[in-house]
Scaffold this motif. Structure first.
Motif, PDB file in Angstrom:
ATOM      1  N   ARG A   1       3.684  -2.900  -0.390  1.00  0.00           N
ATOM      2  CA  ARG A   1       3.588  -3.052  -1.946  1.00  0.00           C
ATOM      3  C   ARG A   1       3.971  -1.458  -2.466  1.00  0.00           C
ATOM      4  NH1 ARG A   1       0.766  -6.870  -4.862  1.00  0.00           N
ATOM      5  NH2 ARG A   1      -0.928  -8.129  -3.584  1.00  0.00           N
ATOM      6  N   ASN A   2       4.830  -1.636  -3.588  1.00  0.00           N
ATOM      7  CA  ASN A   2       5.137  -0.240  -4.165  1.00  0.00           C
ATOM      8  C   ASN A   2       3.987   0.141  -4.963  1.00  0.00           C
ATOM      9  OD1 ASN A   2       5.965   2.011  -5.682  1.00  0.00           O
ATOM     10  ND2 ASN A   2       8.109   0.700  -6.189  1.00  0.00           N
ATOM     11  N   ARG A   3       3.252   1.185  -4.629  1.00  0.00           N
ATOM     12  CA  ARG A   3       2.195   1.603  -5.169  1.00  0.00           C
ATOM     13  C   ARG A   3       2.326   2.662  -6.093  1.00  0.00           C
ATOM     14  NH1 ARG A   3      -1.890   2.785  -0.502  1.00  0.00           N
ATOM     15  NH2 ARG A   3      -3.648   2.476  -1.919  1.00  0.00           N
ATOM     16  N   ARG A   4       3.454   3.163  -6.442  1.00  0.00           N
ATOM     17  CA  ARG A   4       3.700   4.448  -7.128  1.00  0.00           C
ATOM     18  C   ARG A   4       3.104   4.398  -8.780  1.00  0.00           C
ATOM     19  NH1 ARG A   4      10.165   6.110  -9.165  1.00  0.00           N
ATOM     20  NH2 ARG A   4       9.388   8.070 -10.209  1.00  0.00           N
ATOM     21  N   PHE A   5       3.157   3.377  -9.217  1.00  0.00           N
ATOM     22  CA  PHE A   5       2.480   3.146 -10.611  1.00  0.00           C
ATOM     23  C   PHE A   5       1.271   2.389 -10.555  1.00  0.00           C
ATOM     24  CE2 PHE A   5       7.100   2.921 -11.286  1.00  0.00           C
ATOM     25  CZ  PHE A   5       7.176   4.485 -11.851  1.00  0.00           C
ATOM     26  N   ARG A   6       0.834   1.726  -9.263  1.00  0.00           N
ATOM     27  CA  ARG A   6      -0.450   1.176  -9.179  1.00  0.00           C
ATOM     28  C   ARG A   6      -1.239   1.728  -7.830  1.00  0.00           C
ATOM     29  NH1 ARG A   6       0.249  -5.226  -9.855  1.00  0.00           N
ATOM     30  NH2 ARG A   6      -1.834  -5.063  -9.713  1.00  0.00           N
ATOM     31  N   PRO A   7      -1.470   2.672  -7.721  1.00  0.00           N
ATOM     32  CA  PRO A   7      -2.256   3.499  -6.531  1.00  0.00           C
ATOM     33  C   PRO A   7      -3.309   2.984  -6.102  1.00  0.00           C
ATOM     34  CG  PRO A   7      -2.410   4.984  -8.322  1.00  0.00           C
ATOM     35  CD  PRO A   7      -1.366   3.945  -8.795  1.00  0.00           C
ATOM     36  N   SER A   8      -3.967   2.202  -6.792  1.00  0.00           N
ATOM     37  CA  SER A   8      -5.415   1.539  -6.606  1.00  0.00           C
ATOM     38  C   SER A   8      -5.074  -0.003  -5.886  1.00  0.00           C
ATOM     39  CB  SER A   8      -6.118   1.487  -7.591  1.00  0.00           C
ATOM     40  OG  SER A   8      -5.929   0.322  -8.472  1.00  0.00           O
ATOM     41  N   SER A   9      -3.881  -0.364  -5.934  1.00  0.00           N
ATOM     42  CA  SER A   9      -3.661  -1.769  -5.475  1.00  0.00           C
ATOM     43  C   SER A   9      -3.607  -1.647  -3.788  1.00  0.00           C
ATOM     44  CB  SER A   9      -2.128  -2.276  -5.949  1.00  0.00           C
ATOM     45  OG  SER A   9      -1.260  -1.517  -5.509  1.00  0.00           O
ATOM     46  N   PRO A  10      -3.753  -2.880  -3.131  1.00  0.00           N
ATOM     47  CA  PRO A  10      -3.836  -2.851  -1.713  1.00  0.00           C
ATOM     48  C   PRO A  10      -2.436  -2.610  -1.139  1.00  0.00           C
ATOM     49  CG  PRO A  10      -4.957  -4.799  -2.457  1.00  0.00           C
ATOM     50  CD  PRO A  10      -4.255  -4.223  -3.684  1.00  0.00           C
ATOM     51  N   PRO A  11      -2.527  -1.955   0.077  1.00  0.00           N
ATOM     52  CA  PRO A  11      -1.098  -1.398   0.432  1.00  0.00           C
ATOM     53  C   PRO A  11      -0.214  -2.456   1.074  1.00  0.00           C
ATOM     54  CG  PRO A  11      -2.850  -0.993   2.185  1.00  0.00           C
ATOM     55  CD  PRO A  11      -3.445  -1.240   0.923  1.00  0.00           C
ATOM     56  N   TYR A  12      -0.699  -3.669   1.292  1.00  0.00           N
ATOM     57  CA  TYR A  12       0.027  -4.832   1.987  1.00  0.00           C
ATOM     58  C   TYR A  12      -0.042  -5.975   1.029  1.00  0.00           C
ATOM     59  CZ  TYR A  12      -0.191  -1.772   5.891  1.00  0.00           C
ATOM     60  OH  TYR A  12      -0.271  -0.522   6.438  1.00  0.00           O
ATOM     61  N   ARG A  13       1.205  -6.767   0.951  1.00  0.00           N
ATOM     62  CA  ARG A  13       1.085  -7.914   0.269  1.00  0.00           C
ATOM     63  C   ARG A  13       0.210  -9.054   0.887  1.00  0.00           C
ATOM     64  NH1 ARG A  13       4.716  -8.403  -4.152  1.00  0.00           N
ATOM     65  NH2 ARG A  13       3.992 -10.688  -4.069  1.00  0.00           N
ATOM     66  N   THR A  14      -0.284  -9.857   0.188  1.00  0.00           N
ATOM     67  CA  THR A  14      -1.298 -10.851   0.791  1.00  0.00           C
ATOM     68  C   THR A  14      -0.365 -12.340   0.537  1.00  0.00           C
ATOM     69  OG1 THR A  14      -2.734 -10.991  -1.229  1.00  0.00           O
ATOM     70  CG2 THR A  14      -3.185  -9.738   0.589  1.00  0.00           C
ATOM     71  N   ASP A  15       0.797 -12.348   0.263  1.00  0.00           N
ATOM     72  CA  ASP A  15       1.550 -13.386   0.182  1.00  0.00           C
ATOM     73  C   ASP A  15       3.042 -13.022   0.412  1.00  0.00           C
ATOM     74  OD1 ASP A  15       2.785 -11.926  -2.062  1.00  0.00           O
ATOM     75  OD2 ASP A  15       1.515 -12.946  -3.629  1.00  0.00           O
ATOM     76  N   THR A  16       3.827 -13.939   0.552  1.00  0.00           N
ATOM     77  CA  THR A  16       5.341 -13.683   0.755  1.00  0.00           C
ATOM     78  C   THR A  16       6.073 -14.570  -0.229  1.00  0.00           C
ATOM     79  OG1 THR A  16       7.117 -13.760   2.512  1.00  0.00           O
ATOM     80  CG2 THR A  16       5.712 -15.407   2.405  1.00  0.00           C
ATOM     81  N   GLY A  17       7.314 -13.949  -0.459  1.00  0.00           N
ATOM     82  CA  GLY A  17       8.213 -15.005  -1.503  1.00  0.00           C
ATOM     83  C   GLY A  17       9.485 -14.418  -1.745  1.00  0.00           C
ATOM     84  N   GLY A  18      10.373 -15.147  -2.729  1.00  0.00           N
ATOM     85  CA  GLY A  18      11.600 -14.802  -2.609  1.00  0.00           C
ATOM     86  C   GLY A  18      12.013 -14.986  -4.203  1.00  0.00           C
ATOM     87  N   ILE A  19      12.906 -14.241  -4.675  1.00  0.00           N
ATOM     88  CA  ILE A  19      13.327 -14.302  -6.243  1.00  0.00           C
ATOM     89  C   ILE A  19      14.832 -14.538  -6.494  1.00  0.00           C
ATOM     90  CG2 ILE A  19      13.118 -13.293  -8.391  1.00  0.00           C
ATOM     91  CD1 ILE A  19      10.889 -11.331  -7.516  1.00  0.00           C
ATOM     92  N   ALA A  20      15.235 -15.395  -6.942  1.00  0.00           N
ATOM     93  CA  ALA A  20      16.863 -15.627  -7.374  1.00  0.00           C
ATOM     94  C   ALA A  20      16.809 -15.518  -8.829  1.00  0.00           C
ATOM     95  CB  ALA A  20      17.164 -16.866  -7.098  1.00  0.00           C
ATOM     96  N   SER A  21      17.968 -15.298  -9.268  1.00  0.00           N
ATOM     97  CA  SER A  21      18.135 -14.839 -10.774  1.00  0.00           C
ATOM     98  C   SER A  21      19.338 -15.874 -11.473  1.00  0.00           C
ATOM     99  CB  SER A  21      18.621 -13.498 -11.161  1.00  0.00           C
ATOM    100  OG  SER A  21      18.616 -13.166 -12.415  1.00  0.00           O
ATOM    101  N   SER A  22      19.102 -16.317 -12.477  1.00  0.00           N
ATOM    102  CA  SER A  22      20.049 -17.215 -13.048  1.00  0.00           C
ATOM    103  C   SER A  22      21.130 -16.348 -13.818  1.00  0.00           C
ATOM    104  CB  SER A  22      19.332 -18.197 -14.317  1.00  0.00           C
ATOM    105  OG  SER A  22      19.100 -17.455 -15.474  1.00  0.00           O
ATOM    106  N   PRO A  23      22.438 -17.024 -13.994  1.00  0.00           N
ATOM    107  CA  PRO A  23      23.380 -16.118 -14.920  1.00  0.00           C
ATOM    108  C   PRO A  23      22.871 -15.301 -15.981  1.00  0.00           C
ATOM    109  CG  PRO A  23      24.166 -18.126 -14.157  1.00  0.00           C
ATOM    110  CD  PRO A  23      22.711 -18.238 -13.964  1.00  0.00           C
ATOM    111  N   GLY A  24      21.883 -16.113 -16.782  1.00  0.00           N
ATOM    112  CA  GLY A  24      21.370 -15.543 -18.175  1.00  0.00           C
ATOM    113  C   GLY A  24      19.872 -14.674 -17.867  1.00  0.00           C
TER     114      GLY A  24
END
Length: 221
Positions: free
Chosen positions: A61-84
């Motif tokens: 995890r990027n904890r720069r703005f959320r330092p209290s969040s857990p350091p490791y993700r508890t999921d996995t995933g992917g993100i695509a983006s439409s032309p808009g």
């Protein structure tokens, strides 16, 4: 080629959720690459020819703005983006495989465009497109947006500060087959009309301007 997630994928995600520490990661983290991340990258590779580049989420995890969040993700995933600029996401947790399509949150310009469209003829179309869908309302206003009345016929849509349609399915033996690939592909395709509506009437977020670099110290200081 995507051949599914082994049973250890959801087992690992449950364990890292229960013990989100460096000690656990150093002892067990090697399982993430083979059981969790590897299949996710294979899934993304097979979806990319139709939906474009897919950013696979990192384990850290990027904890720069959320330092209290857990350091490791508890999921996995992917993100695509439409032309808009609409996001097409897939996330595997210890309990479910989920897709979400749209915008998690609108910026100020997008929100204005969205509300104008909802108030006019495109709002009728959107109501029809969302029929039967689960709409993520975690970013919905609790009160009535300024300038509107609570009895407005589209007040539920006007309260939204982002719009995502969500599909979810519990984990099970089906995850270890190619079925998740076809399920995600079908969910993203089915949401295509919603993506088209958002791309047409809302569009992409405004780019975030880069932060100016501090001026170098002057000579003699």
């Amino acid at each position: 080629m995507f051949t599914g997630w082994p049973s250890d994928a959801t087992a690992f995600l449950a364990e890292i959720e229960a013990d989100n520490t460096r000690e656990f990661w150093e002892a067990k983290g090697h399982r993430h690459a083979t059981a969790v991340q590897g299949p996710m990258r294979a899934l993304a590779a097979e979806l990319e020819p139709e939906f474009g580049p897919i950013r696979v989420l990192r384990a850290y995890r990027n904890r720069r703005f959320r330092p209290s969040s857990p350091p490791y993700r508890t999921d996995t995933g992917g993100i695509a983006s439409s032309p808009g600029g609409s996001a097409l996401t897939v996330v595997l947790s210890a309990t479910a495989l989920t897709t979400a399509v749209g915008h998690w949150t609108f910026d100020s310009g997008q929100l204005r465009s969205y509300r104008v469209a909802v108030l006019e003829a495109p709002g009728d179309q959107l109501e029809g497109l969302l029929a039967g869908y689960q709409v993520d309302r975690r970013r919905s206003l609790r009160g009535v947006p300024r300038g509107f009345k609570g009895d407005h016929p589209r007040i539920d849509l006007l309260k939204l500060t982002g719009l995502q349609v969500v599909t979810t399915r519990p984990v099970g033996a089906w995850l270890s087959t190619r079925e998740p690939l076809e399920w995600v592909r079908a969910a993203w395709r089915a949401a295509g009309p919603v993506v088209t509506w958002l791309d047409t009437h809302v569009g992409p977020a405004d780019p975030v301007p880069p932060r100016p670099r501090p001026a170098p110290p002057s000579e003699g200081h």
